[in-house]
Design a protein around this motif. Structure first.
Motif, PDB file in Angstrom:
ATOM      1  N   THR A  76      -1.640   1.984  -4.695  1.00  0.00           N
ATOM      2  CA  THR A  76      -1.731   3.619  -4.553  1.00  0.00           C
ATOM      3  C   THR A  76      -2.640   4.412  -4.497  1.00  0.00           C
ATOM      4  O   THR A  76      -3.371   4.313  -5.535  1.00  0.00           O
ATOM      5  CB  THR A  76      -0.222   4.052  -5.426  1.00  0.00           C
ATOM      6  OG1 THR A  76       0.685   3.174  -5.231  1.00  0.00           O
ATOM      7  CG2 THR A  76      -0.027   5.514  -5.171  1.00  0.00           C
ATOM      8  N   TRP A  77      -3.055   5.139  -3.641  1.00  0.00           N
ATOM      9  CA  TRP A  77      -3.769   6.380  -3.727  1.00  0.00           C
ATOM     10  C   TRP A  77      -3.201   7.698  -3.927  1.00  0.00           C
ATOM     11  O   TRP A  77      -2.170   7.793  -3.393  1.00  0.00           O
ATOM     12  CB  TRP A  77      -4.542   6.308  -2.362  1.00  0.00           C
ATOM     13  CG  TRP A  77      -5.547   5.163  -2.132  1.00  0.00           C
ATOM     14  CD1 TRP A  77      -5.556   3.897  -1.633  1.00  0.00           C
ATOM     15  CD2 TRP A  77      -7.000   5.423  -2.483  1.00  0.00           C
ATOM     16  NE1 TRP A  77      -6.808   3.292  -1.748  1.00  0.00           N
ATOM     17  CE2 TRP A  77      -7.705   4.249  -2.020  1.00  0.00           C
ATOM     18  CE3 TRP A  77      -7.763   6.359  -2.925  1.00  0.00           C
ATOM     19  CZ2 TRP A  77      -8.964   3.923  -2.485  1.00  0.00           C
ATOM     20  CZ3 TRP A  77      -9.168   6.225  -2.968  1.00  0.00           C
ATOM     21  CH2 TRP A  77      -9.726   5.096  -2.818  1.00  0.00           C
ATOM     22  N   ARG A 129       2.869  11.823   5.922  1.00  0.00           N
ATOM     23  CA  ARG A 129       4.565  11.542   6.362  1.00  0.00           C
ATOM     24  C   ARG A 129       5.334  11.497   5.098  1.00  0.00           C
ATOM     25  O   ARG A 129       6.454  12.466   5.089  1.00  0.00           O
ATOM     26  CB  ARG A 129       4.592  10.334   6.968  1.00  0.00           C
ATOM     27  CG  ARG A 129       6.018   9.874   7.380  1.00  0.00           C
ATOM     28  CD  ARG A 129       6.098   8.279   7.983  1.00  0.00           C
ATOM     29  NE  ARG A 129       5.371   7.465   6.979  1.00  0.00           N
ATOM     30  CZ  ARG A 129       6.082   6.930   5.966  1.00  0.00           C
ATOM     31  NH1 ARG A 129       7.084   7.514   5.697  1.00  0.00           N
ATOM     32  NH2 ARG A 129       5.136   6.127   5.197  1.00  0.00           N
ATOM     33  N   GLU A 130       4.925  10.934   3.971  1.00  0.00           N
ATOM     34  CA  GLU A 130       5.834  10.962   2.896  1.00  0.00           C
ATOM     35  C   GLU A 130       6.026  12.273   2.509  1.00  0.00           C
ATOM     36  O   GLU A 130       7.592  12.788   1.817  1.00  0.00           O
ATOM     37  CB  GLU A 130       5.504  10.033   1.911  1.00  0.00           C
ATOM     38  CG  GLU A 130       5.367   8.520   2.199  1.00  0.00           C
ATOM     39  CD  GLU A 130       7.131   8.112   2.040  1.00  0.00           C
ATOM     40  OE1 GLU A 130       7.759   8.845   1.292  1.00  0.00           O
ATOM     41  OE2 GLU A 130       7.376   6.995   2.438  1.00  0.00           O
ATOM     42  N   GLY A 142       5.593   4.179   0.140  1.00  0.00           N
ATOM     43  CA  GLY A 142       4.890   3.304   0.746  1.00  0.00           C
ATOM     44  C   GLY A 142       4.320   3.456   2.247  1.00  0.00           C
ATOM     45  O   GLY A 142       4.845   4.290   2.826  1.00  0.00           O
ATOM     46  N   VAL A 143       3.304   2.718   2.646  1.00  0.00           N
ATOM     47  CA  VAL A 143       2.832   2.736   3.835  1.00  0.00           C
ATOM     48  C   VAL A 143       3.800   1.909   4.801  1.00  0.00           C
ATOM     49  O   VAL A 143       4.214   0.787   4.561  1.00  0.00           O
ATOM     50  CB  VAL A 143       1.466   2.254   4.091  1.00  0.00           C
ATOM     51  CG1 VAL A 143       0.909   1.878   5.573  1.00  0.00           C
ATOM     52  CG2 VAL A 143       0.442   3.064   3.385  1.00  0.00           C
ATOM     53  N   ARG A 193       0.875  -1.234   0.104  1.00  0.00           N
ATOM     54  CA  ARG A 193       0.281   0.225   0.053  1.00  0.00           C
ATOM     55  C   ARG A 193       1.093   1.136   0.046  1.00  0.00           C
ATOM     56  O   ARG A 193       1.882   1.289   0.849  1.00  0.00           O
ATOM     57  CB  ARG A 193      -0.972   0.032   1.007  1.00  0.00           C
ATOM     58  CG  ARG A 193      -2.042  -0.841   1.220  1.00  0.00           C
ATOM     59  CD  ARG A 193      -2.921  -0.805   2.274  1.00  0.00           C
ATOM     60  NE  ARG A 193      -2.168  -1.120   3.623  1.00  0.00           N
ATOM     61  CZ  ARG A 193      -2.750  -0.951   5.059  1.00  0.00           C
ATOM     62  NH1 ARG A 193      -4.026  -0.533   4.893  1.00  0.00           N
ATOM     63  NH2 ARG A 193      -2.159  -1.193   5.896  1.00  0.00           N
ATOM     64  N   ALA A 194       0.415   2.255  -0.622  1.00  0.00           N
ATOM     65  CA  ALA A 194       1.189   3.591  -0.787  1.00  0.00           C
ATOM     66  C   ALA A 194       0.117   4.687  -1.048  1.00  0.00           C
ATOM     67  O   ALA A 194      -0.993   4.518  -1.188  1.00  0.00           O
ATOM     68  CB  ALA A 194       2.292   3.282  -2.222  1.00  0.00           C
ATOM     69  N   ALA A 195       0.854   5.693  -0.945  1.00  0.00           N
ATOM     70  CA  ALA A 195       0.120   6.956  -1.094  1.00  0.00           C
ATOM     71  C   ALA A 195       0.981   8.273  -1.649  1.00  0.00           C
ATOM     72  O   ALA A 195       2.178   8.109  -1.411  1.00  0.00           O
ATOM     73  CB  ALA A 195      -0.308   7.519   0.112  1.00  0.00           C
ATOM     74  N   THR A 196       0.239   9.181  -2.648  1.00  0.00           N
ATOM     75  CA  THR A 196       0.980  10.079  -3.156  1.00  0.00           C
ATOM     76  C   THR A 196       0.219  11.507  -3.305  1.00  0.00           C
ATOM     77  O   THR A 196      -1.026  11.238  -3.270  1.00  0.00           O
ATOM     78  CB  THR A 196       1.812   9.756  -4.378  1.00  0.00           C
ATOM     79  OG1 THR A 196       2.676  10.695  -4.906  1.00  0.00           O
ATOM     80  CG2 THR A 196       0.493   9.441  -5.666  1.00  0.00           C
ATOM     81  N   VAL A 197       0.657  12.499  -3.300  1.00  0.00           N
ATOM     82  CA  VAL A 197       0.165  13.690  -3.123  1.00  0.00           C
ATOM     83  C   VAL A 197       0.624  14.503  -4.241  1.00  0.00           C
ATOM     84  O   VAL A 197       1.715  14.916  -4.675  1.00  0.00           O
ATOM     85  CB  VAL A 197       0.422  14.504  -1.808  1.00  0.00           C
ATOM     86  CG1 VAL A 197      -0.400  15.717  -1.926  1.00  0.00           C
ATOM     87  CG2 VAL A 197      -0.116  13.399  -0.661  1.00  0.00           C
ATOM     88  N   LEU A 198      -0.480  15.265  -4.952  1.00  0.00           N
ATOM     89  CA  LEU A 198      -0.091  16.298  -6.062  1.00  0.00           C
ATOM     90  C   LEU A 198      -0.379  17.487  -5.175  1.00  0.00           C
ATOM     91  O   LEU A 198      -1.689  18.086  -4.838  1.00  0.00           O
ATOM     92  CB  LEU A 198      -1.297  16.184  -7.096  1.00  0.00           C
ATOM     93  CG  LEU A 198      -1.197  15.206  -8.168  1.00  0.00           C
ATOM     94  CD1 LEU A 198      -1.696  13.853  -7.797  1.00  0.00           C
ATOM     95  CD2 LEU A 198      -1.950  15.674  -9.397  1.00  0.00           C
ATOM     96  N   VAL A 199       0.678  18.483  -4.712  1.00  0.00           N
ATOM     97  CA  VAL A 199       0.581  19.822  -4.132  1.00  0.00           C
ATOM     98  C   VAL A 199       0.585  20.700  -5.244  1.00  0.00           C
ATOM     99  O   VAL A 199       1.496  20.811  -6.232  1.00  0.00           O
ATOM    100  CB  VAL A 199       1.983  19.636  -3.299  1.00  0.00           C
ATOM    101  CG1 VAL A 199       1.842  21.150  -2.772  1.00  0.00           C
ATOM    102  CG2 VAL A 199       2.006  18.644  -2.414  1.00  0.00           C
ATOM    103  N   VAL A 200      -0.577  21.322  -5.389  1.00  0.00           N
ATOM    104  CA  VAL A 200      -0.789  22.390  -6.425  1.00  0.00           C
ATOM    105  C   VAL A 200      -0.977  23.674  -5.874  1.00  0.00           C
ATOM    106  O   VAL A 200      -1.246  24.070  -4.540  1.00  0.00           O
ATOM    107  CB  VAL A 200      -2.196  22.046  -7.139  1.00  0.00           C
ATOM    108  CG1 VAL A 200      -2.100  20.576  -7.664  1.00  0.00           C
ATOM    109  CG2 VAL A 200      -3.458  21.906  -6.245  1.00  0.00           C
ATOM    110  N   ARG A 201      -0.643  24.599  -6.875  1.00  0.00           N
ATOM    111  CA  ARG A 201      -0.924  26.119  -6.694  1.00  0.00           C
ATOM    112  C   ARG A 201      -1.293  26.670  -7.923  1.00  0.00           C
ATOM    113  O   ARG A 201      -1.009  26.328  -8.827  1.00  0.00           O
ATOM    114  CB  ARG A 201       0.329  26.714  -6.041  1.00  0.00           C
ATOM    115  CG  ARG A 201       1.502  26.702  -6.827  1.00  0.00           C
ATOM    116  CD  ARG A 201       2.808  27.378  -6.269  1.00  0.00           C
ATOM    117  NE  ARG A 201       3.908  27.479  -7.318  1.00  0.00           N
ATOM    118  CZ  ARG A 201       5.152  27.995  -6.823  1.00  0.00           C
ATOM    119  NH1 ARG A 201       5.528  28.212  -5.646  1.00  0.00           N
ATOM    120  NH2 ARG A 201       6.235  28.007  -7.755  1.00  0.00           N
TER     121      ARG A 201
END
Length: 232
Positions: free
Chosen positions: A142-143, A109-110, A71-72, A33-41
């Motif tokens: 991945t979410w 966290r990531e 990863g988690v 399991r994993a997670a990723t983030v689109l940080v936008v502006r």
């Protein structure tokens, strides 16, 4: 859902691994399991997103442009998070809060570990859910989340896993991808395509896309390899 075909990345290691799998398929690894983030502006040219390029020595996605994430870890299930905000986010993800919590904690966290940004549960918006194809030597369930760039903070690559950080408009990175100047995996491409449809970061974050699991399949077309999948 439309069926898409994504070309093989411009990576000799990726192609070698894919062809080896097609020649002798093995038992697929259980994805982590994993997670990723689109940080936008917002910019004068529309929304931009923070991306990083992974170092060439990475076992998974070497030299590829990605969003901060990973990863988690075992400890993510025990992190203290705002219960009400977690329940709301889990409902949107159509997951029990106990299952969503490690993913949300990992995303927060990531992002901090990889670029120094501090996010909260209330800032995260779920965008998509992808699983790595069966042939990969490292697989992730991945979410993808999105979040507005927090005021007063500055993202800086600090993990040692990347060699280049940048704020980009989705159009510019997609153009580099089309011209072979940037290497990306299908979910990154799709996330950028979706962001490019919005005039502002706020409009993008208000969007509520379908969160159907996307599971690309490796297909050999003879003269080339593609990853084929239905995209919600």
């Amino acid at each position: 859902m439309p069926l898409r075909e994504f070309p093989a990345p411009l990576s000799s290691a990726w192609v070698e691994n894919a062809r080896a799998w097609l020649a002798s398929p093995g038992e697929p690894l259980v994805p982590r399991r994993a997670a990723t983030v689109l940080v936008v502006r917002d910019t004068s040219d529309g929304p931009s997103v923070f991306v990083q390029r992974r170092v060439p020595t990475m076992e998974f996605a070497p030299s590829m442009y990605v969003f901060p994430g990973g990863g988690v870890d075992a400890g993510d299930a025990d992190v203290d998070l705002d219960a009400g905000a977690l329940e709301a986010l889990a409902a949107r993800m159509e997951l029990p809060a106990i299952d969503a919590k490690p993913l949300v904690a990992a995303a927060i966290r990531e992002v901090e570990e990889e670029c120094g940004l501090q996010l909260s549960v209330t800032e995260l918006v779920p965008r998509a859910h992808w699983v790595t194809p069966a042939f990969e030597k490292r697989r992730y369930d991945t979410w993808f989340f999105a979040a507005l760039m927090p005021e007063g903070q500055t993202p800086v690559g600090v993990s040692g896993e990347t060699d280049h950080d940048a704020w980009v408009t989705p159009q510019s990175l997609l153009a580099a991808y089309a011209e072979g100047r940037a290497v990306m995996l299908p979910p990154t491409v799709v996330m950028l395509e979706q962001l490019a449809q919005f005039a502002t970061a706020a409009a993008f974050l208000m969007d509520r896309p379908a969160l159907t699991l996307v599971a690309p399949e490796l297909v050999d077309l003879g003269d080339r390899l593609v990853m084929r999948s239905h995209i919600p």
